[in-house]
Design a protein around this motif. Structure first.
Motif, PDB file in Angstrom:
ATOM      1  N   GLU A  41       1.044  -1.049   0.132  1.00  0.00           N
ATOM      2  CA  GLU A  41      -0.206   0.006  -0.235  1.00  0.00           C
ATOM      3  C   GLU A  41       0.476   0.752   0.606  1.00  0.00           C
ATOM      4  OE1 GLU A  41      -4.020  -2.281   2.444  1.00  0.00           O
ATOM      5  OE2 GLU A  41      -1.960  -0.784   3.637  1.00  0.00           O
ATOM      6  N   SER A  65       3.780   3.491  -1.285  1.00  0.00           N
ATOM      7  CA  SER A  65       4.631   4.082  -3.540  1.00  0.00           C
ATOM      8  C   SER A  65       5.506   3.628  -3.291  1.00  0.00           C
ATOM      9  CB  SER A  65       4.574   5.630  -3.274  1.00  0.00           C
ATOM     10  OG  SER A  65       4.958   6.235  -2.534  1.00  0.00           O
ATOM     11  N   GLY A 122       8.960   5.374  -3.436  1.00  0.00           N
ATOM     12  CA  GLY A 122       9.059   5.917  -2.479  1.00  0.00           C
ATOM     13  C   GLY A 122       9.036   5.860  -1.105  1.00  0.00           C
ATOM     14  N   GLY A 139       5.389   9.706  -3.021  1.00  0.00           N
ATOM     15  CA  GLY A 139       3.811   9.112  -1.888  1.00  0.00           C
ATOM     16  C   GLY A 139       2.936  10.496  -2.265  1.00  0.00           C
ATOM     17  N   LYS A 157       1.483  10.041  -7.629  1.00  0.00           N
ATOM     18  CA  LYS A 157       2.478  10.263  -9.362  1.00  0.00           C
ATOM     19  C   LYS A 157       2.145   9.045  -9.875  1.00  0.00           C
ATOM     20  CE  LYS A 157       6.678  11.400  -8.128  1.00  0.00           C
ATOM     21  NZ  LYS A 157       5.606  11.178  -6.866  1.00  0.00           N
ATOM     22  N   THR A 158       2.517   7.645  -9.182  1.00  0.00           N
ATOM     23  CA  THR A 158       1.773   6.612  -9.797  1.00  0.00           C
ATOM     24  C   THR A 158       0.738   6.327  -9.948  1.00  0.00           C
ATOM     25  OG1 THR A 158       4.146   5.769  -8.828  1.00  0.00           O
ATOM     26  CG2 THR A 158       2.903   4.154  -9.641  1.00  0.00           C
ATOM     27  N   THR A 159      -0.222   6.406  -9.164  1.00  0.00           N
ATOM     28  CA  THR A 159      -1.993   6.098  -8.777  1.00  0.00           C
ATOM     29  C   THR A 159      -2.475   7.570 -10.329  1.00  0.00           C
ATOM     30  OG1 THR A 159      -1.966   6.435  -7.008  1.00  0.00           O
ATOM     31  CG2 THR A 159      -3.627   6.842  -7.502  1.00  0.00           C
ATOM     32  N   GLN A 198       7.465   1.745 -12.452  1.00  0.00           N
ATOM     33  CA  GLN A 198       8.551   2.506 -11.555  1.00  0.00           C
ATOM     34  C   GLN A 198       9.316   1.282 -11.371  1.00  0.00           C
ATOM     35  OE1 GLN A 198       7.017   4.217  -8.208  1.00  0.00           O
ATOM     36  NE2 GLN A 198       8.557   5.324  -8.031  1.00  0.00           N
TER      37      GLN A 198
END
Ligand SMILES: Nc1ncnc2c1ncn2[C@@H]1O[C@H](COP(=O)(O)OP(=O)(O)OP(=O)(O)O)[C@@H](O)[C@H]1O
Ligand SMILES: Nc1ncnc2c1ncn2[C@@H]1O[C@H](COP(=O)(O)OP(=O)(O)OP(=O)(O)O)[C@@H](O)[C@H]1O
Ligand SMILES: [Mg+2]
Ligand SMILES: [Mg+2]
Lengths: 236, 261, 305, 261, 236
Positions: A122, A124, A126, E42, E45-47, E76
């Motif tokens: 859950e 990211s 990073g 976090g 962005k990926t979302t 990623q």
């Protein structure tokens, strides 16, 4: 003191090809010093760290570690246990004695506060990297190996975390070996930068950073960087 | 952190409704098919229910079911413990696996009849012999499943555990078992089923009570309603185990998977 | 008192006799305590005897002889001469063995079943047909084959006497019984098919108890032979599950099967039949010895008739 | 690319030696134990071998073994195909799983005797009924194992396949099946074993040939050497399948795993 | 044309916490343009990329894609199928029509030559990333989404790959949306840079790069960077 004397390390791939990953390579990191390892992608850096960590014993050479305390590593990928929460992942890496320790400060600094009960899936990427850093820092290791710890982070955060690493490093005598592609980062942090050739990895040059860490401001770092690239052309 | 049954009230109600609907559909199909067949060999649900009620009232059902469940339970615990340990060991140690692999195939393929008869002959017609024989029949199945699981373990996590000096117990509990969870679940479900089937044979061959004993008695008179009655009583217990133990446990064990809810 | 543990099928025919025996205290009368250990299958009683969990079971002399040849010390005391029969539906056009040619026949117990071999022998001799090759033979479990016969999938079924009796009650008739075959193939009288089987060594140490048990058994049979009320009681107590016509037929067939002559005569006939079987079934049926193993009939039985 | 048996000559020789050593050890233990027991219920290897030789010479062994293998093979193919399809479907669709879950438990726990008798009753005492009944017994086991596998599929790869618009076939072959491989392997191994055990029951209840038929024949006379002879003949075939088919296939399927060799 | 209009996207974590990942966010990338998405770690962005790719349909808003050709993504993390070789991984992503295509040039440029028959587990992370890039490039997509594609690569290689990306982009009309933390990289490549706030992601600023790509040498890029940080302080 970390003493690496690899004569050769090769892999045999599934299709039978033999790949020489590390050539004749000698490297030593005195106790309490900070060394950066820089080299082109695929040259064998991760392999060297794995050999030091004892994760692969099939190589020709010797590795001696005189640090007796805990060893911690930040792998190139976070390697958190997906079925344990962030906090559990970090606490599991602690020895029984320090299991109950207060970690909230660390979570705060790393921007993980409020995510303690999240599962790694859950997070990211990073955030997951930061959790992996937290795991290594929380352990207060006497030998710390880092494999590109600050990628996938925005520059502001990366700078903050570099600060944290420097702090951790100076608070207790920690021997650090860090792999990075970011020369600026290396110059900012290291006592010594070891430059590697393309695969099979050999030492192509060593650049000691003699300026005390407290005096490495932006301008000094830029100057050092220029000096480094001048001394070792082709290092980008 | 939530408790085991980390489901909202609405989700729980929905889950119960699906369960009941599923059973209702099954009973309906059965009822319709039995009507069409109209044969003594395929009694409708109400006949089976009537049998269960009578048998329960006489206390027979509870007694025989109890004996069988005791045997199933004991053999299950034995087989899962020994089988998992062996399976993980073989999956992790290639040399041992090479050597003992043929033994596993052998024991896997020895018919229940043979093991059971030999156990009875050597150890007498005792409860221990019966349970041991059943466990021995199931162990190789657990071994093959968990061996596959152990082979598929991700070295990334094992290496992490090595670097951070996890104790063997911590490694087993936090690194290995969670990865084996699907394999354990599979071998538990098909394990109970297999064990129960072998217990039936064990009871046929040398016990004086239990569901297998009863089923075979009724088979001699071709009383299918009675056979189904006993079968379904056991299935009902298994459904209860599934709903009250296995599923909540698995829900907890799968919480971490994205989109698990 | 001597205790004798007997492995029985819970609803098997042996149980009828033993229940009568216990109910009327016949065992106590002879200073015995007979203990019935119920099982769900024949195989189970067999295992129980070998595992030492019971002292006695009911089985046939062929098995005993074969086991003796192989080195087991089992012996046999006649218990019943009821044997299997080929059953056909009442309205079936099959009247003689010869009519069986080209039919689908169910056979319990497998291709080496004693009754089946004897009936094949008879068919070969009387009608000149080879039943096994001239027909579609289905071997299977007795309840299954009975059900199949009722469904009409089988033209005829060779089954054990109690299944045959029940079929009889359901509108089947006997085409030929194994007993017919035995007589035709050389038996001088009614030959026991089943008997009490136990270890010779054990019997050696308990010869009085065994002899007494045989007496008690005979008394129980006599009771069942004469008293219809006893049969009704057995049904009422749930020992016999059948009722009505099925019960009547079972009763009649049971009575026909009560051994009525000296064990020595029985033994002589069994020996003769053994030789016939050895010829019909070969080594696969009777084992390595072509003659009945000496001592198959328990020699401790002295006061017979 | 290498062929399936991508092992060096030396490794192959070593593997064969381990295999023979393993068997030799087993036979030795058996021999010693039989000597100690000295009972007809536990014959030494040479007796069993003698039986196998006689039976093979008469052609009986090959005939009955052949019939049994035919049934095992047919039921295996049926059960694996249908069971895998159902298992994957249930593992992927939570709604269907909720609804059909109880059915799976039911069918999982229906004793072989019941299925087989009912199949014989409805479809006649035919080969098709026999094979169908066996497959029906095994299918729920395959379903439970593959359902776990399908639940454990890594969404990272499924998503990749979605983005790059993999066709359903490509997705199944290159994304899903490789992840299910350990589950398939587990259910194949324990599957063949289970099927063979059920075939024995089927042959006992209503077939006129096959190993199960023979074993029960010999069981009546308590000829353990014969029972073991037939059992071991089947086990020998399974060992051959293991060595010549399963293991090379798995070696190929596991090539990609680090340290697979 | 890629048109994103997200009103809200939130996640419910396993412990029940609701996390707002994306706030009210409007974004459009005209056909054939190159847009970079920059935001703190976090922030979501990926979302956003996952929503565009249709991998998650549980959100409030609309996303319209007018490109009709192939869509490719560089995730990623490399996301190569571990049980297929490098070459198989790349070919599997190609539609049937171009399955037999000659890929050796691409392998050469990416430094993957000789590793075609390797399994992903036998690659270094940098090599795996390159394979993932090769997979996306080989497809010749008309819409290309990239999530930090050039991390874990040494600077020289990253520069070469950026060149390759620019080449691919200009050879055929490709609409590109790329996430990066590296502002310099963004300025070098993009037509427009969209800056995001911390979670929940919203657009905090848009910086169009008007200098033609051919004239973006080191000095110009540095100047542009300074201009960008002046216009949007706090972007580091
Ligand atoms: N499945 C999920 N369940 C709960 N929270 C999630 C889930 N996926 C993402 N999140 C949360 O959403 C937020 C945004 O995640 P996202 O991956 O989009 O960030 P990002 O901008 O790509 O970050 P990075 O630069 O670190 O990759 C994070 O706080 C993350 O914890
Ligand atoms: N298990 C393996 N089998 C075969 N080859 C391997 C294996 N592991 C690594 N290699 C090869 O060894 C070389 C060095 O790999 P390594 O991971 O050490 O590189 P690296 O310097 O860490 O690269 P990067 O910066 O991309 O992470 C690579 O060419 C890789 O393909
Ligand atoms: Mg690396
Ligand atoms: Mg991201």
């Amino acid at each position: 003191m970390l003493d690496v004397a690899i004569r050769a390390k090769s892999f045999r791939s599934a299709d039978g090809t033999v790949i020489e990953a590390v050539g004749d390579l000698r490297l030593s990191v005195p106790t309490g010093r900070f060394t950066c390892l820089v080299g082109p992608s695929g040259c064998g850096k991760t392999t060297i760290l794995r050999l030091i960590l004892g994760l692969d014993r099939h190589f020709d050479g010797e590795i001696a570690i005189s640090e007796t305390g805990a060893v911690a590593a930040v792998f190139q990928e976070p390697r958190l246990l997906p079925w344990r929460t962030v906090e559990e992942n970090i606490r599991l890496a602690l020895p029984g004695a320090s299991a109950g320790e207060d970690l909230s400060g660390l979570f705060q600094t790393l921007g993980l506060a409020g995510l303690e009960t999240f599962y790694p899936g859950e997070l990211s990427l990073g955030l997951a990297r930061r959790a992996a850093l937290a795991r290594a820092f929380a352990l207060r290791p006497s030998l710390l190996l880092l494999d590109e710890p600050f990628v996938s982070l925005d520059e502001a955060l990366a700078a903050r975390l570099r600060g944290l690493l420097a702090e951790v490093w100076s608070a207790r005598p920690t021997t650090v070996l860090m792999v990075t592609h970011n020369l600026r980062e290396a110059v900012e942090l290291a006592d010594e930068i070891v430059l590697l050739t393309p695969r099979p990895a050999r030492v192509s040059g060593v650049y000691p950073v003699t300026v005390p860490r407290s005096r490495r401001d932006a301008a000094t770092v830029t100057a050092l960087l220029a000096d480094l690239t001048a001394a070792h052309p082709g290092t980008a | 952190m939530h408790g085991l049954g980390g489901l909202g009230l609405r989700a729980q109600a929905w889950s119960a409704a699906t369960f009941l609907g599923s059973l209702a559909a099954l009973v309906f199909i059965w009822w319709a098919a039995a009507g069409l067949a109209g044969s003594r060999a395929f009694p409708p649900p109400q006949d089976v229910l009537a049998f269960i009620v009578t048998e329960a009232a006489s206390g027979e059902l509870a007694f025989h079911l109890g004996m069988t469940l005791m045997r199933v339970g004991a053999a299950f615990v034995l087989a899962m413990t020994i089988g998992s340990a062996l399976g993980i060991a073989l999956g992790r140690h290639r040399g041992a696996d090479r050597f003992f692999g043929p033994w596993v195939i052998l024991f896997l393929n020895i018919p229940a009849l043979v093991t059971i008869v030999l156990a009875y002959i050597w150890f007498g017609l005792t409860e221990a012999a019966a349970i041991g024989a059943v466990a021995l029949n199931k162990i190789p199945n657990v071994v093959v499943t968990l061996r596959e699981g152990a082979r598929a373990l991700d070295p990334a996590y094992t290496e992490m555990a090595t670097v951070f000096r996890f104790s063997p117990f911590r490694r087993l509990r936090h690194v290995i078992l969670p990865q084996l969870q699907p394999y354990i679940a599979a071998s538990m479900r098909s394990g109970i089923a297999l064990i129960w089937k072998i217990v039936l044979v064990v009871e046929l061959l040398g016990r004086s009570n239990g569901v297998g004993f009863q089923i075979h008695l009724h088979f001699q008179y071709f009383e299918v309603a009675a056979i189904l009655g006993y079968t379904l009583s056991f299935v009902a217990v298994m459904l209860a185990v599934e709903l009250l133990l296995l599923q909540p446990y698995e829900r907890a064990a799968r919480r971490w998977r994205p989109g698990h809810a | 008192t001597d205790v004798i543990r007997i492995g029985v099928l819970k609803f098997g025919t042996v149980n009828w006799e033993l229940d009568t025996l216990k109910r009327h205290g016949l065992d106590a009368r002879y200073g015995l305590d007979v203990e019935m250990v119920p099982f769900a299958g024949e195989d189970a009683t067999n295992v129980a005897l070998r595992a030492g969990a019971v002292d006695m079971i009911v089985s046939d002399w062929l098995d005993v002889s074969r086991a003796r040849t192989a080195g087991d010390d089992l012996v046999f005391v006649p218990y019943s001469s009821s044997v299997g029969a080929v059953m056909v539906p009442d309205r079936s056009g099959i009247r003689t063995l010869a009519d069986l040619a080209g039919r689908k026949i169910g056979v319990v117990g497998g291709p080496l079943d004693k009754s089946w071999l004897l009936i094949q022998g008879l068919a070969r001799r009387e009608a000149g047909i080879d039943l096994a090759s001239a027909n579609d033979i289905v071997y299977g479990a007795p309840p299954l084959l009975a059900e199949k016969a009722l469904q009409g999938e089988l033209d005829a079924v060779l089954t054990y006497w109690h299944y045959a009796a029940r079929l009889e009650a359901e509108g089947f008739r006997r085409l030929v019984s194994a007993e017919d075959a035995m007589r035709a193939l050389g038996a001088s009288g009614q030959v026991s098919a089943l008997g009490y089987v136990f270890s010779e060594a054990w019997a050696g140490g308990h010869s009085r108890a065994v002899a007494n048990f045989v007496r008690a058994s005979r008394d129980a049979k006599a009771l069942l032979d004469h008293s219809d009320a006893e049969w009704d009681r057995l049904h009422a107590d749930g020992v016999i599950r059948d009722e009505g016509r099925a019960l009547a037929v079972l009763r009649q067939r049971y009575r026909e099967g009560i051994p009525d002559r000296a064990a020595a005569d029985d033994e002589a006939d069994a020996g003769r039949l053994f030789a016939v079987l050895a010829e019909l079934g070969g080594e696969r049926l009777v084992g390595p010895s072509p003659v009945m193993a000496p001592g198959t009939y328990w020699s401790g039985l002295t006061d017979d008739h």
